[in-house]
Design a protein around this motif. Structure first.
Motif, PDB file in Angstrom:
ATOM      1  N   SER A  46     -53.301 -62.916 -61.669  1.00 39.07           N
ATOM      2  CA  SER A  46     -52.577 -63.929 -61.279  1.00 39.07           C
ATOM      3  C   SER A  46     -52.615 -64.605 -59.771  1.00 39.07           C
ATOM      4  O   SER A  46     -51.971 -64.581 -59.055  1.00 39.07           O
TER       5      SER A  46
ATOM      6  N   ARG B 113     -45.746 -62.278 -59.309  1.00 39.26           N
ATOM      7  CA  ARG B 113     -45.325 -61.828 -60.531  1.00 39.26           C
ATOM      8  C   ARG B 113     -43.736 -61.123 -60.382  1.00 39.26           C
ATOM      9  O   ARG B 113     -43.602 -60.215 -59.926  1.00 39.26           O
TER      10      ARG B 113
ATOM     11  N   ILE C 116     -49.221 -64.764 -70.259  1.00 41.46           N
ATOM     12  CA  ILE C 116     -48.903 -64.658 -68.891  1.00 41.46           C
ATOM     13  C   ILE C 116     -50.182 -63.503 -68.394  1.00 41.46           C
ATOM     14  O   ILE C 116     -50.198 -62.734 -68.902  1.00 41.46           O
TER      15      ILE C 116
ATOM     16  N   ARG D 162     -39.010 -62.306 -65.322  1.00 39.20           N
ATOM     17  CA  ARG D 162     -39.170 -63.661 -66.516  1.00 39.20           C
ATOM     18  C   ARG D 162     -38.254 -63.542 -67.616  1.00 39.20           C
ATOM     19  O   ARG D 162     -38.289 -62.691 -68.169  1.00 39.20           O
TER      20      ARG D 162
ATOM     21  N   ASP E 198     -50.689 -59.144 -63.083  1.00 33.51           N
ATOM     22  CA  ASP E 198     -50.654 -59.295 -61.796  1.00 33.51           C
ATOM     23  C   ASP E 198     -51.969 -59.569 -61.022  1.00 33.51           C
ATOM     24  O   ASP E 198     -52.118 -60.153 -60.132  1.00 33.51           O
TER      25      ASP E 198
END
Length: 70
Positions: free
Chosen positions: A43, A52, A37, A55, A40
């Motif tokens: 992203s 973000r 992933i 999660r 930030d």
């Protein structure tokens, strides 16, 4: 999410995981690629910022197939 080939790190793929997404990694995607992933500040998808947020990950794995004894 980013998938990166372990054999050739120049081969990679970014995927957009929307809220409440489910994804299944199997075959080469699971065993021959790393998955991450993005931070930030990295992203982005298709030129737009992907926020973000919190999660939750649920991981289910199968037992490995038995090796061929011959």
């Amino acid at each position: 999410m980013r998938l990166v080939s372990e054999q050739n790190p120049q081969d990679w793929l970014d995927l957009l995981l929307e809220r409440r997404s489910l994804y299944i990694l199997r075959g080469p995607a699971r065993y021959e690629f790393t998955h991450e992933i993005l931070k930030d500040e990295e992203s982005f998808f298709d030129g737009r910022k992907v926020p973000r947020e919190r999660r939750i990950s649920v991981i289910c794995r199968n037992l490995p197939l038995p090796s061929d004894p011959s």
